[in-house]
Write a protein that holds these residues in place. Structure first.
Motif, short mmCIF file in Angstrom:
data_model
loop_
_atom_site.label_atom_id
_atom_site.label_comp_id
_atom_site.label_asym_id
_atom_site.label_seq_id
_atom_site.Cartn_x
_atom_site.Cartn_y
_atom_site.Cartn_z
N GLU A 32 0.75 -1.22 0.01
CA GLU A 32 -0.26 -0.06 0.07
C GLU A 32 0.96 1.23 0.19
OE1 GLU A 32 -3.53 2.04 2.75
OE2 GLU A 32 -2.80 -0.19 3.31
N SER A 33 1.91 1.43 0.89
CA SER A 33 2.72 2.33 0.97
C SER A 33 3.42 2.54 -0.49
CB SER A 33 3.65 2.09 2.00
OG SER A 33 3.04 2.20 3.39
N LYS A 34 4.04 1.52 -1.05
CA LYS A 34 4.56 1.50 -2.26
C LYS A 34 3.79 2.15 -3.39
CE LYS A 34 6.70 -1.64 -5.62
NZ LYS A 34 6.87 -2.90 -6.03
N GLY A 35 2.75 1.70 -3.34
CA GLY A 35 1.57 2.24 -4.30
C GLY A 35 1.28 3.73 -4.16
N LYS A 36 1.26 4.38 -2.76
CA LYS A 36 1.12 5.61 -2.41
C LYS A 36 2.50 6.60 -2.87
CE LYS A 36 -2.09 5.23 1.37
NZ LYS A 36 -2.14 5.44 2.92
N ALA A 37 3.29 5.96 -2.54
CA ALA A 37 4.74 6.67 -3.18
C ALA A 37 4.84 6.80 -4.64
CB ALA A 37 5.90 5.94 -2.80
N GLN A 38 4.57 5.70 -5.29
CA GLN A 38 4.53 5.58 -6.84
C GLN A 38 3.50 6.57 -7.63
OE1 GLN A 38 4.12 1.74 -8.61
NE2 GLN A 38 4.96 2.46 -10.52
N ASN A 39 2.40 6.73 -6.79
CA ASN A 39 1.36 7.46 -7.19
C ASN A 39 1.93 8.98 -6.89
OD1 ASN A 39 -1.16 9.30 -7.84
ND2 ASN A 39 -2.33 7.73 -6.46
N MET A 40 2.30 9.14 -5.87
CA MET A 40 2.77 10.62 -5.45
C MET A 40 4.08 10.97 -6.54
SD MET A 40 2.29 13.37 -3.73
CE MET A 40 1.21 12.69 -2.67
N ALA A 41 4.96 10.04 -6.98
CA ALA A 41 5.85 10.45 -7.80
C ALA A 41 5.39 10.84 -8.94
CB ALA A 41 6.89 9.18 -7.87
N GLY A 42 4.13 10.29 -9.67
CA GLY A 42 3.67 10.62 -10.96
C GLY A 42 3.09 11.83 -10.82
N LYS A 43 2.52 12.41 -9.66
CA LYS A 43 1.91 13.67 -9.66
C LYS A 43 2.96 14.67 -9.39
CE LYS A 43 -2.40 12.12 -7.00
NZ LYS A 43 -3.30 12.18 -5.77
N VAL A 44 4.11 14.58 -8.71
CA VAL A 44 5.34 15.20 -8.69
C VAL A 44 5.63 15.61 -9.75
CG1 VAL A 44 7.60 15.66 -7.77
CG2 VAL A 44 5.59 14.86 -6.14
N LYS A 45 5.93 14.43 -10.86
CA LYS A 45 6.46 14.74 -12.02
C LYS A 45 5.38 15.40 -12.99
CE LYS A 45 7.97 10.31 -12.22
NZ LYS A 45 8.48 8.90 -12.66
N ASP A 46 4.26 15.12 -12.98
CA ASP A 46 3.24 16.02 -13.56
C ASP A 46 3.49 17.47 -13.26
OD1 ASP A 46 2.06 14.71 -15.46
OD2 ASP A 46 0.43 14.15 -14.00
N LYS A 47 3.77 17.91 -11.95
CA LYS A 47 3.69 19.30 -11.50
C LYS A 47 5.04 19.79 -12.50
CE LYS A 47 0.05 19.85 -9.46
NZ LYS A 47 -1.10 20.50 -9.94
N LEU A 48 6.24 19.11 -12.18
CA LEU A 48 7.35 19.41 -12.70
C LEU A 48 7.25 19.81 -14.30
CD1 LEU A 48 9.80 17.36 -11.06
CD2 LEU A 48 9.61 19.75 -10.74
N ALA A 49 6.54 18.79 -14.99
CA ALA A 49 6.31 18.93 -16.57
C ALA A 49 5.35 20.15 -16.72
CB ALA A 49 5.61 17.80 -16.84
N ASP A 50 4.54 20.57 -15.83
CA ASP A 50 3.74 21.75 -16.10
C ASP A 50 4.81 23.09 -15.83
OD1 ASP A 50 1.27 20.37 -16.24
OD2 ASP A 50 0.71 20.66 -14.20
N VAL A 51 5.41 23.07 -15.09
CA VAL A 51 6.57 24.08 -14.68
C VAL A 51 7.43 24.20 -15.97
CG1 VAL A 51 8.21 25.00 -13.34
CG2 VAL A 51 6.33 24.04 -12.30
N LYS A 52 7.87 23.14 -16.24
CA LYS A 52 8.77 23.15 -17.43
C LYS A 52 8.05 23.56 -18.92
CE LYS A 52 11.41 19.34 -20.01
NZ LYS A 52 11.71 18.13 -20.06
#
Length: 75
Positions: A32-52
């Motif tokens: 469950e924790s691994k999944g939450k971390a992977q989901n959060m990583a995807g969200k953070v990378k999305d935000k970075l892509a938005d900034v880029k």
């Protein structure tokens, strides 16, 4: 390429949700924790892509303004 990055980010978010759901279903807190971390990583990378993307747009807009100013200076 931003579109490719966004696809990868979406894959991370979906896979994360699957792992998180599987962990909840089976009572596996680690999964469950691994999944939450992977989901959060995807969200953070999305935000970075938005900034880029925003920065690239701002740079293009600035370049266009400078080109127009340069054209006027040479008239």
């Amino acid at each position: 390429d931003l579109d490719k990055d966004r696809m990868e980010n979406t894959k991370d978010k979906v896979a994360g949700k699957v792992h998180e759901g599987a962990g909840k279903l089976t009572g596996d807190k680690k999964e469950e924790s691994k999944g939450k971390a992977q989901n959060m990583a995807g969200k953070v990378k999305d935000k970075l892509a938005d900034v880029k993307d925003s920065a690239a747009g701002a740079m293009e807009e600035l370049k266009d303004k400078l080109d127009k100013k340069d054209d006027k200076d040479h008239e």
